[in-house]
Every structure is written in structure tokens, then in C-alpha cells.
Write a protein that holds these residues in place. Structure first.
Motif, PDB file in Angstrom:
ATOM      1  N   ARG A  20       1.023  -0.989   0.047  1.00 47.91           N
ATOM      2  CA  ARG A  20       0.164  -0.073  -0.082  1.00 47.91           C
ATOM      3  C   ARG A  20       0.928   1.023  -0.068  1.00 47.91           C
ATOM      4  O   ARG A  20       1.467   1.940   0.655  1.00 47.91           O
ATOM      5  N   GLY A  40      -5.691   4.015   6.903  1.00 47.39           N
ATOM      6  CA  GLY A  40      -4.833   2.480   7.677  1.00 47.39           C
ATOM      7  C   GLY A  40      -3.609   3.173   8.431  1.00 47.39           C
ATOM      8  O   GLY A  40      -2.905   3.732   8.337  1.00 47.39           O
ATOM      9  N   VAL A  42      -1.367   1.883   9.695  1.00 47.18           N
ATOM     10  CA  VAL A  42       0.414   0.896   9.221  1.00 47.18           C
ATOM     11  C   VAL A  42       0.520   2.125   8.209  1.00 47.18           C
ATOM     12  O   VAL A  42       1.583   3.052   8.563  1.00 47.18           O
ATOM     13  N   TYR A 101      -2.887  -9.891  -4.930  1.00 46.67           N
ATOM     14  CA  TYR A 101      -3.078  -8.745  -3.702  1.00 46.67           C
ATOM     15  C   TYR A 101      -4.733  -9.880  -3.257  1.00 46.67           C
ATOM     16  O   TYR A 101      -4.622 -10.439  -1.765  1.00 46.67           O
ATOM     17  N   ASN A 106      -4.834 -11.789   0.030  1.00 44.80           N
ATOM     18  CA  ASN A 106      -5.779 -11.592   0.892  1.00 44.80           C
ATOM     19  C   ASN A 106      -7.149 -12.568   1.409  1.00 44.80           C
ATOM     20  O   ASN A 106      -8.049 -12.327   2.591  1.00 44.80           O
ATOM     21  N   TRP A 110      -4.345 -13.822   4.293  1.00 51.69           N
ATOM     22  CA  TRP A 110      -4.861 -13.280   5.577  1.00 51.69           C
ATOM     23  C   TRP A 110      -5.972 -13.759   6.322  1.00 51.69           C
ATOM     24  O   TRP A 110      -5.872 -14.205   7.446  1.00 51.69           O
ATOM     25  N   ASP A 156       5.272  -6.663   5.527  1.00 46.70           N
ATOM     26  CA  ASP A 156       3.599  -7.295   6.004  1.00 46.70           C
ATOM     27  C   ASP A 156       4.040  -8.215   4.489  1.00 46.70           C
ATOM     28  O   ASP A 156       4.471  -9.057   3.740  1.00 46.70           O
ATOM     29  N   HIS A 158       2.080  -9.205   2.106  1.00 47.31           N
ATOM     30  CA  HIS A 158       2.448  -9.393   0.924  1.00 47.31           C
ATOM     31  C   HIS A 158       3.526  -9.810  -0.088  1.00 47.31           C
ATOM     32  O   HIS A 158       3.931  -9.354  -1.344  1.00 47.31           O
ATOM     33  N   HIS A 180       3.120  -7.788  10.030  1.00 47.29           N
ATOM     34  CA  HIS A 180       2.290  -6.840  10.707  1.00 47.29           C
ATOM     35  C   HIS A 180       1.451  -7.744  11.179  1.00 47.29           C
ATOM     36  O   HIS A 180       0.816  -7.199  12.066  1.00 47.29           O
ATOM     37  N   ILE A 181       0.742  -9.042  10.950  1.00 44.37           N
ATOM     38  CA  ILE A 181      -0.366  -9.424  11.039  1.00 44.37           C
ATOM     39  C   ILE A 181       0.445 -10.967  11.940  1.00 44.37           C
ATOM     40  O   ILE A 181       1.473 -11.225  12.128  1.00 44.37           O
ATOM     41  N   ARG A 293     -11.539  -0.759   9.421  1.00 44.02           N
ATOM     42  CA  ARG A 293     -11.869  -1.419   7.912  1.00 44.02           C
ATOM     43  C   ARG A 293     -12.945  -2.601   7.972  1.00 44.02           C
ATOM     44  O   ARG A 293     -13.088  -3.093   8.828  1.00 44.02           O
ATOM     45  N   ARG A 331     -10.924  -4.022   0.902  1.00 47.91           N
ATOM     46  CA  ARG A 331     -10.604  -5.366  -0.204  1.00 47.91           C
ATOM     47  C   ARG A 331     -12.367  -6.337  -0.907  1.00 47.91           C
ATOM     48  O   ARG A 331     -12.742  -7.387  -1.123  1.00 47.91           O
TER      49      ARG A 331
HETATM   50  O1  F6P Z   1      -2.701  -4.787   9.311  1.00 49.47           O
HETATM   51  C1  F6P Z   1      -2.611  -4.938   7.859  1.00 49.47           C
HETATM   52  C2  F6P Z   1      -2.381  -4.355   6.692  1.00 49.47           C
HETATM   53  O2  F6P Z   1      -1.316  -5.106   5.729  1.00 49.47           O
HETATM   54  C3  F6P Z   1      -1.851  -2.996   6.981  1.00 49.47           C
HETATM   55  O3  F6P Z   1      -0.257  -2.934   6.290  1.00 49.47           O
HETATM   56  C4  F6P Z   1      -3.117  -2.005   6.207  1.00 49.47           C
HETATM   57  O4  F6P Z   1      -3.279  -0.852   7.080  1.00 49.47           O
HETATM   58  C5  F6P Z   1      -4.786  -2.793   6.385  1.00 49.47           C
HETATM   59  O5  F6P Z   1      -3.676  -4.161   6.755  1.00 49.47           O
HETATM   60  C6  F6P Z   1      -5.170  -2.077   5.076  1.00 49.47           C
HETATM   61  O6  F6P Z   1      -4.472  -3.252   4.386  1.00 49.47           O
HETATM   62  P1  F6P Z   1      -5.131  -2.868   2.688  1.00 49.47           P
HETATM   63  O7  F6P Z   1      -3.674  -1.991   2.577  1.00 49.47           O
HETATM   64  O8  F6P Z   1      -5.339  -4.553   2.436  1.00 49.47           O
HETATM   65  O9  F6P Z   1      -6.432  -2.616   2.347  1.00 49.47           O
END
Ligand code: F6P
Length: 515
Positions: A20, A40, A42, A101, A106, A110, A156, A158, A180-181, A293, A331
Motif C-alpha cells: 500500500r 490505515g 500502518v 493482492y 487476502n 490473510w 508485511d 504481501h 504486521h499480522i 476497515r 478489499r
Molecule cells: O494490518 C495489515 C494491513 O496490511 C496493514 O498493513 C494495513 O494498514 C491494513 O492491513 C490495510 O490493508 P489494505 O492495504 O489491504 O487496505
């Protein structure tokens, strides 16, 4: 001679790599181009780091005007108001985005990583796209590596293969990856047909960091069980390469959030939210907030169940309580995400109809769009309590942002025990989202918590969040990366794919995807 480096990681040039991007350029209806930060926790946290440190951030250019603003090397300087670092964009075709992605990342990794009730989907075509895209990111990093002192900081799930691909182009590169997860339990990990390749890809980093000790432990068990690797006190040796594996929980930019929260101008944002969400209705006395989200891991339905139960048991709260739920569509092309989104719509309408005047006029004020950071902080500031009820979450930065915004020491945090944040934020009211009665009681307790207790808890929470902010987190990782025994850092990664083959793969897949 091995290079010995004891300098501080903060002094080195830095390349951050993530899927992202922090800023997106989009075309307005009148044809002009707007730039906006992506939402987000992150992105916000890493943007803070890059503003402070400078350097290059490499990410997928997903905005429809992204390609129109970059230079010949796909670079643009950001943030727009205060240019302080370079964003280099990597292009994906719609098919690649769908398979790498939506598909592998995901629909596969995920749900594999989160203990929730959604079946991971693994398809060979998605995996092939994931490999191709990781190789393309590696080529972009290689093109940006002009200084051999550079630290590459990968983000992360990805980009699990990026370091292995990059090492074929740049054998001595210094990389770390932050996952991160959650990292799944070894039994669950077995659902993934390519788990060995993913773990090997991750072990191409010099340093690999997880949020929690339990994630690190799960990873080390899987590595020991499934790879021909030796594990010794957090060092994993696979072939001739050794990787340090640590746990280092991420934080937020506490000072920036605190500064915005203290800005007297914020009162205008607060007033606007009061109007927009009809919180100025004289019957409203208590305000709760949730910011997520729209993801099935976030426990939004469980939260709505708890509010429903509370209002059923305490009808006197029906008009007095307003709960502002911000839901950021996410998503949405994936069926499980579309399903949770419409289930939440239905549940909000049901609860509003039951406890309020109509499906659209009741205690749940549902706002289905992202808020800018200032608006978000205004929302946190006006809340009596904030609910984070994830069914499983690597960390959850909403919890930390809420605390950082409460310089007034007001507000109660109701926090799921399934979040990484709950390990640190022990002064929150900790709930189990699977136990609706207990959850409803905790919300009631938050509403009626005596001022002194609120203040005491919030002060303790703020000590924790301020004490370990995003800069501490980044320094922890980058300093440890810098200080690793350079002999290990420079050891050659056994090449799975010969370099010319990798370059050819990148070149053939990169054509025709720009923008
Ligand atoms: O928490 C994991 C994560 O990939 C974060 O890095 C990011 O802020 C969030 O999920 C949002 O995800 P996406 O980029 O798929 O919208």
C-alpha cells in the motif's frame, strides 16, 4: 573481510517497501488531480517515520492518476504539503492485482494468519502472480539501491518473497521484514501449500520481526518442523544464511496525534461531527465510537450484538446513547468482504429500527467512509468510550490512536483480548468478543465508570503508548538490523533461481502494466 558495523540504524539511508502506498493521486470529475493520504494505521505510522528520516518508499501505484505525476523513474516526492521523501511506484496489471493482492495475499494468507472462520483459498495462478509481483518489487528496490549502507525495511505479508528475490540481484543487501499480522499456529499454517517457500523467502532477510512473542514462537516452531533449519535462541540458520527473529510491537506517532488533539482549531472538526452525526440531539448524553476497515476479523457484528443486548436490557439508554461506527470499505472485490459489509448494513438497520425511530435513525450512526486523521482525532476526542472488538488482530492501531488523542485523560477503551494491543494496554476494559453478555456489561461499565477510575486508567494507557511509539519501534528494528554481525548479513543466499532468469521474469512481467 567481513564488514563490522556498530553505528546507529537511524543514520543509514532507508528504503521502505510495502504494498500500500502512503499517498494516492486520483483524478477528480473536472479532470484535475487530487492527492490524498491512504488510510490505515500502518500507513500513518510509517509515513511519520519517513517524514522524519527521509529516504525512499516503494509501493504499488494504485491511484488512477498515479502514473500521471511520476518522473521517468516512477518517482514522486511526498507528502504534498511538506515534501520530505521519495515515493517510487511499482505498477501492477488489473489481473495481477486480482491474483496477487485479492487472491493470494487476502484470500489466502490473510484468513490463514487470523483465527477467524473464513476458509483460506489457495490457487496456483494466484501464487504465480504473487511470485511475479514480489520479483518486480525486488527489481524496483535494486534500482533504488545506490548506497550499500542502505537498510531495506519490508512490510508485511504481501512481500514475503521480496528479500529472496532481491538477494539474487544484490547479494550483500541488508534487509528486515516486519510481519504486521499474526503468524498462524503451525497446524493452521499447514493449510498453505507454499508455506515452505514463504518461510524460506522470509528467512532471506537478515532480521525478521513479528508483533508478539507468540507470533515469533509459532514461526520458530514451523521453521524447525518444516524446514531443514536450525533454531538457536531466535537465530535461524538455513543453509549458509542466518536470520535473527524478534518480536517488536508497532506503535503510533504519539506526538503528532497529541499535537493535533491539543490544537484549539480541532473544535471546528468536533462541531462538524456533532452536526453530521446528529450528536447535538439534546437527548444524546453518551457517545461511543468504533473505527475499522470493514473486515471480518474486526468483530463489528459482535460489537453490534453487544450494543443490541445492552439496549435491550437498558431501554433507558436507547435515546441517550449514540454509537458512531466508522466503517472503511476494504478489499470489496473479495466475496467474504462483500458479505460482511452487507451483513453489517443489515444489522445496523435492524438495531436502529428496534431501538430507535427507524432503520436510518437510531443509536448506531454508521459512517461508511474513511476519515482524515484530523477528523479521526476529533471523533476520538468527543467519545466517552471507544470499542475495539477484533476476533483476531496483529496489533490494532485504532486502540493506540484513541489513547494518544486523549490528552484530557477522558474516554474509556474497551479492547478485545484477541488483539496484539491488549498485551500492552492492560488498563483498558478487556473483553472477549465471543461472549456477548460480558461484552455488553463491559460497555455498561465504561459508560458508568467513575471519573477518577477513567483518569487513572487513561493516564496509565498513555504512559504505555507514549513510551513505545512508532519511532521506538522503527529504531528497535533498524538498530538491531544495523548491529547484526555483518558476516551473517553478507553471507550469500543460495540461489533458487539463477539471476538472469529472475531478471527475465521481471522484465517480461513488467511490460504494459504501467498505470
Ligand atoms: O494490518 C495489515 C494491513 O496490511 C496493514 O498493513 C494495513 O494498514 C491494513 O492491513 C490495510 O490493508 P489494505 O492495504 O489491504 O487496505
Amino acid at each position: 573481510m567481513p564488514e563490522v558495523s556498530l553505528d546507529n540504524g537511524n543514520g543509514r539511508p532507508l528504503i521502505v517497501v510495502s504494498n500500500r502506498e502512503p499517498y494516492q493521486h486520483v483524478r477528480r470529475e473536472d479532470g484535475s488531480i487530487a492527492v490524498a493520504p491512504t488510510t490505515g494505521g500502518v500507513s500513518v505510522a510509517l509515513d511519520a517515520l519517513m517524514r522524519e528520516r527521509g529516504g525512499t518508499w516503494i509501493a504499488y501505484g494504485g491511484g488512477d492518476a498515479d502514473a500521471d505525476v511520476v518522473d521517468a523513474n516512477d518517482r514522486v516526492t511526498v507528502p504534498p504539503d511538506q515534501p520530505s521523501y521519495t515515493l517510487r511506484r511499482v505498477w501492477l496489471s488489473p489481473e495481477e492485482e486480482r491474483r496477487y493482492y485479492d487472491g493470494f495475499s487476502n484470500e489466502g494468507v490473510w484468513p490463514l494468519a487470523h483465527t477467524v472462520h473464513v476458509r483460506p483459498r489457495f490457487r496456483s495462478e494466484d501464487w504465480a502472480a504473487y511470485q511475479r509481483v514480489n520479483a518486480r518489487f525486488a527489481a524496483a528496490v535494486s534500482a533504488e539501491l545506490t548506497d550499500r549502507q542502505t537498510s531495506v525495511f519490508i512490510q508485511d505479508y504481501h512481500l514475503a518473497l521480496l528479500a529472496a528475490d532481491l538477494r539474487q540481484l544484490e547479494p550483500a543487501v541488508r534487509t528486515s521484514l516486519f510481519w504486521h499480522i499474526p503468524w498462524p499456529h503451525p497446524d493452521r499454517l499447514r493449510m498453505c501449500p507454499w508455506r515452505a517457500e514463504i518461510m524460506k523467502g522470509l528467512l532471506a532477510n537478515d532480521l525478521l520481526a513479528f508483533q508478539l512473542e507468540s507470533d515469533r514462537r509459532n514461526f520458530l516452531i514451523s521453521v524447525r518442523d518444516e524446514l531443514d533449519a536450525s533454531v538457536d535462541k531466535g537465530y535461524v540458520t538455513l543453509g549458509r544464511r542466518t536470520t535473527r527473529v524478534i518480536a517488536s510491537p508497532i506503535g503510533v506517532d504519539f506526538d503528532r496525534i497529541h499535537r493535533i488533539a491539543c490544537d484549539p482549531g480541532l473544535v471546528h472538526e468536533v462541531a462538524r461531527l456533532f452536526r453530521e452525526e446528529r450528536l447535538d440531539d439534546p437527548s444524546v448524553e453518551i457517545i461511543g465510537v468504533g473505527v475499522d476497515r470493514l473486515d471480518y476479523t474486526k468483530g463489528i457484528l459482535e460489537r453490534l450484538d453487544a450494543i443490541d443486548l445492552l439496549l435491550t436490557r437498558r431501554p433507558d439508554l436507547r435515546r441517550r446513547l449514540a454509537f458512531v461506527q466508522v466503517g472503511v470499505p476494504s478489499r470489496s472485490k473479495i466475496r467474504s468482504y462483500a458479505a460482511i459489509e452487507s451483513r453489517i448494513d443489515e444489522r445496523v438497520a435492524e438495531i436502529n429500527a428496534r431501538h430507535g425511530r427507524s432503520a436510518t435513525d437510531g443509536p448506531i450512526r454508521y459512517r461508511k467512509s474513511a476519515l482524515r486523521l484530523r477528523q479521526l482525532i476529533a471523533l476520538y476526542r468527543l467519545a466517552d468510550f471507544c470499542v475495539v472488538s477484533s476476533l483476531h488482530d496483529g496489533m490494532n492501531l485504532v486502540a493506540k490512536e484513541f489513547v494518544a488523542a486523549r490528552e484530557d485523560l477522558g474516554g474509556v477503551l474497551v479492547l478485545s483480548e484477541m488483539t496484539g494491543a491488549s498485551r500492552e494496554l492492560t488498563d483498558a476494559l478487556i473483553i472477549n468478543p465471543y461472549h456477548t453478555e460480558g461484552f455488553a456489561l463491559a460497555i455498561e461499565r465504561a459508560i458508568y465508570m467513575p471519573l477518577q477510575e477513567r483518569t487513572r486508567r487513561m493516564r496509565a494507557l498513555r504512559g504505555v503508548v507514549a513510551g513505545r511509539d512508532v519511532f521506538h519501534w522503527a529504531s528497535d528494528i533498524l538498530d538491531r538490523l544495523s548491529n547484526l554481525n555483518a558476516e551473517r548479513a553478507a553471507s550469500a543466499w543460495p540461489l533458487a533461481v539463477p539471476r538472469p532468469t529472475l531478471l527475465k521474469r521481471v522484465a517480461s512481467s513488467a511490460s504494459n502494466v504501467r498505470g
